[in-house]
Design a protein around this motif. Structure first.
Motif: not given
Length: 262
Positions: A111-113, A189-193
């Motif tokens: 996760l996060g890499y 555009i709905v983007r996940k962060y």
């Protein structure tokens, strides 16, 4: 003012307000400064970092193929092993805790890499536990396709493109293109962060869209295309369609007025 004049004014207003301008239907329109010039497509967003529910493709190769084979979920001798129809079963799904389960290595947190960081992490673990430097191991880590969703005035549903980089134009074409009443000037555009979701906007009628940090989509993007105001009127997009509809409406109004006036 006579009835004929009122109907004429009404028809003109209706005609003008109902037509969809061609500028709102064309993609990546050129200006005087961009005509026949090279547009530099810039990828100014940061490298993609793996999130939950991503699907990874991981392959390990080494001089000792028998030993390397246990890290691969499928046989390397099968030419169809990494086909699209098998990726769901043979890929490595990132669970809700950000882990993937790699044969023998067990759970590996990704996760996060970035994919390059995951590759380095797996290579290091393999060299420490199973291989020596002389084994010449070769690890490949890729996202198993770019998965995204489209809703609104566009072919709706979940889509997958098996490429490492996908532009929003490719994504829209793959979904079946934006419909005639779709607003190309303000695609969302709905983007996940890691901290949540953000809404971004891009104007696909302008060449400047190619310079946008959102021109390339990312896994799990949601693409929303809202309708143009003309859709609520429902008279058509072209002048001919609107003309036919206006004539029909005027004929009905005229007949009704004449009927009641008698």
């Amino acid at each position: 003012m006579s009835l004929r004049q009122l109907l004429g004014i009404f028809s003109v207003i209706l005609f003008v307000s109902s037509c969809v301008p061609s500028k709102r239907l064309k993609y990546l329109q050129e200006t005087e400064t961009t005509t026949d010039s090279i547009i530099a497509v810039e990828r100014i967003q940061k490298p993609y970092r793996i999130q939950t529910n991503d699907l990874l493709s991981i392959r390990v190769k080494a001089m000792d193929q028998e030993l390397a084979g246990m890290f691969n979920p499928i046989g390397e001798g099968n030419p169809n092993a990494t086909g699209e129809e098998r990726m769901y079963w043979d890929g490595f799904l990132v669970d809700e805790h950000g882990n993937i389960r790699v044969p023998t290595l067990g759970e590996v947190n990704v996760l996060g890499y970035t994919v390059d960081e995951v590759r380095e992490k797996i290579e290091k673990a393999l060299l420490e536990k199973y291989f020596k430097e002389e084994a010449n191991i070769f690890v490949t880590v890729k996202l198993a396709g770019i998965r995204y969703t489209t809703i609104g005035e566009i072919g709706s549903g979940s889509q997958v493109i098996y490429k490492e980089q996908v532009t929003i134009m490719e994504a829209i074409a793959n979904a079946g293109d934006i419909m005639e009443f779709g607003d190309r000037t303000d695609v969302i555009i709905v983007r996940k962060y890691p901290g949540g979701e953000k809404r971004h906007h891009i104007d696909l009628t302008s060449m400047d869209a190619m310079r946008s940090p959102y021109y390339y989509i990312q896994p799990n993007d949601l693409i929303i295309v809202n309708p143009l105001p003309q859709k609520t009127i429902g008279l058509g997009t072209t002048g001919l369609e609107v003309f036919r509809t206006v004539v029909s409406v005027l004929a009905i109004l005229t007949s009704s007025i004449l009927l009641f006036s008698r």
